[in-house]
Design a protein around this motif. Structure first.
Motif, short mmCIF file in Angstrom:
data_model
loop_
_atom_site.label_atom_id
_atom_site.label_comp_id
_atom_site.label_asym_id
_atom_site.label_seq_id
_atom_site.Cartn_x
_atom_site.Cartn_y
_atom_site.Cartn_z
N THR A 207 0.77 -1.12 -0.01
CA THR A 207 0.04 -0.09 -0.04
C THR A 207 0.78 1.28 0.02
N ALA A 208 0.28 2.28 -0.23
CA ALA A 208 0.96 3.74 -0.55
C ALA A 208 1.28 4.09 1.04
N ARG A 209 0.32 3.75 1.92
CA ARG A 209 0.51 4.11 3.45
C ARG A 209 1.72 3.28 4.00
N GLY A 210 1.96 2.05 3.66
CA GLY A 210 2.97 1.47 3.98
C GLY A 210 4.16 1.84 3.38
N ASN A 217 9.64 5.49 9.32
CA ASN A 217 9.78 5.02 10.26
C ASN A 217 10.98 3.65 10.18
N ARG A 218 11.93 3.75 9.29
CA ARG A 218 12.74 2.77 9.01
C ARG A 218 13.42 2.02 10.02
N HIS A 219 13.96 2.67 11.03
CA HIS A 219 14.91 2.23 12.20
C HIS A 219 13.60 1.82 13.24
N SER A 220 12.70 2.14 13.42
CA SER A 220 11.83 1.56 14.32
C SER A 220 10.88 0.19 13.86
N SER A 243 23.88 -1.06 12.60
CA SER A 243 23.35 -1.87 11.44
C SER A 243 22.26 -1.20 10.69
N ALA A 244 21.42 -0.50 11.61
CA ALA A 244 20.36 0.58 10.95
C ALA A 244 20.59 1.44 10.08
N LYS A 245 21.84 1.92 10.38
CA LYS A 245 22.21 3.43 9.42
C LYS A 245 22.29 2.77 8.12
#
Length: 347
Positions: A207-210, A217-220, A243-245
Motif C-alpha cells: 500500500t501507499a500508506r505502507g 519509521n525505517r529504524h523503528s 546496522s540500522a544506518k
C-alpha cells in the motif's frame, strides 16, 4: 575493474551481540504446505574483531561498497546479508574465516549502506534475479571465478539462485532456512491464516500508506522485525543502530517495497531478467555442495527442513542450531555459521 578504497572506513570494532530476520517466499511456503551521501562511521560500543576498511568497486549497474578480509590469494567466500540487516551480521564470521586463510568479501546489497546505483535512470528493481545478477557482476568485477556463497534472509535466497543458475561459479553453499527460490505465480496460492499473519509487513508494503510508513519509521520498523524474528536475542541499542544506518540509503525504501510487491505480482520487473525468472519458476534443483542451517528460535516464516531437502541434489547436510538462535543466525551463532562455511567447502 579493480577495487578502490573508500575514503570512509567502517567502524574499527564491533560488539559481540547479534541481529535477525529474512523472509521466505510466499510461493515456496504455499507449495510446501500444499505439497546519496556516504554514511558516517560510528564507533562501536563493545570490543570485538576488526572488520576492516570499506572498499568500492563498479559492478554491473552498481557502485558496490564491501568489506574484504583475509589473504588476497585465499579461496573466496562471499557473505550475503538480508533485510533489514547489513554487513555487520558477519562481524565475527568474516574475521574468523579470514584467520583460516579465506579471502572474505561482504558486500552491501543494492539499497543498503554505501552501495549506490551508477545511474539515476536505472530502475530501482529488487526482483530476486536482479539481486542474484548483482553477485555475478560483483564477482566479475573482482575477477573471482568461483566462491563459497553463504547468506541468510534475502542473502540466502540470492545465494540459492546463483547456485541454481550459475553452479559453475559456486564452490559450495551455506543457506539459512534452506531453499528460498519461488516465483510470482507460486506466490498467488493463499496460505492458512496463521501463516498469512506472519507476512503482515509484505501486505503493508503493498500500500501507499505502507511505503510512506516505512520511509518515515525505517529504524523503528527494522527493530520490530529484529525482535519478532529473533525473540530470544537480547541485542543492545548500539548493535542495532550500527546496522540500522545502512537503511538510510536513498534507495532503501524503493528497493524494499519493490521486492515485496514483486513477490505478490503487484510490481513488474525488468524484461531483461525474464529468462532467469522463467528458469526459477520451475524450482530448479541445486547441485553444489550445500549445508542449510536453521535456528531453534527463528521467529520469521520458514519451512521445515524436510520440505526442501529434495531440492538439494548434491552433497548436502542440514543443521539445527540450538540455544535460542533466531533469524540472524550468523550474528547470533557466528561459530556455527563459520564452521558451516568451512565444512561446506570440504563436502
Amino acid at each position: 575493474m579493480s577495487a578502490r578504497h573508500s575514503t570512509t572506513a567502517l567502524p574499527r570494532r564491533f560488539s559481540r551481540t547479534l541481529l535477525a530476520c529474512t523472509l521466505l517466499p510466499l510461493g515456496l511456503l504455499a507449495a510446501n504446505m500444499a505439497t546519496a551521501a556516504p554514511l558516517q562511521a560510528q564507533p562501536a560500543a563493545t570490543a570485538a574483531d576488526e572488520f576492516g576498511p570499506l572498499k568500492h568497486v563498479n559492478a554491473g549497474v552498481l557502485d558496490v561498497a564491501y568489506v574484504e578480509q583475509g589473504p588476497a590469494d585465499g579461496p573466496v567466500v562471499i557473505l550475503l546479508h538480508g533485510w533489514p540487516y547489513d554487513i555487520h551480521s558477519f562481524e565475527q564470521v568474516a574475521p574468523a574465516l579470514a584467520a583460516k586463510g579465506y579471502r572474505v568479501l561482504v558486500p552491501y546489497v543494492r539499497g543498503y549502506g554505501q552501495t549506490r546505483f551508477l545511474s539515476a535512470a536505472t530502475p530501482r528493481n529488487a526482483q530476486p534475479s536482479a539481486l542474484a545478477s548483482d553477485v555475478i557482476a560483483f564477482m566479475d568485477a573482482l575477477h573471482v571465478q568461483r566462491a563459497v556463497l553463504a547468506g541468510f534472509d534475502w542473502g540466502a535466497r540470492t545465494a540459492d539462485i546463483v547456485s541454481a543458475l550459475w553452479p559453475e561459479r559456486v564452490k559450495a553453499l551455506v543457506s539459512v532456512s534452506g531453499y528460498l527460490i519461488s516465483s510470482q505465480e507460486a506466490a498467488k496460492a493463499p496460505l492458512p491464516p496463521s501463516a498469512e499473519l506472519q507476512w503482515w509487513y509484505q501486505y503493508y508494503f503493498a500500500t501507499a500508506r505502507g511505503q510512506a510508513g516505512y520511509d518515515k519509521n525505517r529504524h523503528s520498523f527494522a527493530k520490530l522485525i529484529w525482535q519478532t524474528a529473533s525473540p530470544k536475542w537480547a541485542f543492545d541499542d548500539a548493535t542495532f543502530e550500527r546496522s540500522a544506518k545502512a537503511l538510510d540509503n536513498p534507495d532503501q525504501v524503493a528497493i524494499t517495497v519493490h521486492n515485496y510487491r514483486w513477490r505478490l505480482g503487484l510490481a513488474q520487473g525488468e524484461t531483461r531478467y525474464d529468462p532467469l525468472e522463467a528458469r526459477l519458476a520451475s524450482f530448479p534443483s541445486i547441485g553444489v555442495p550445500t549445508i542449510t542451517l536453521e535456528g531453534d528460535a527463528n521467529g520469521a516464516p520458514h519451512p521445515p527442513a524436510e520440505a526442501y531437502a529434495q531440492r538439494f541434489t548434491g552433497k548436502y547436510e542440514y543443521r539445527l542450531i540450538s540455544g535460542g538462535i533466531g533469524h540472524n543466525l550468523p550474528q547470533e551463532a557466528p561459530q556455527a555459521f563459520t564452521q558451516a562455511v568451512v565444512d561446506a567447502d570440504h563436502l
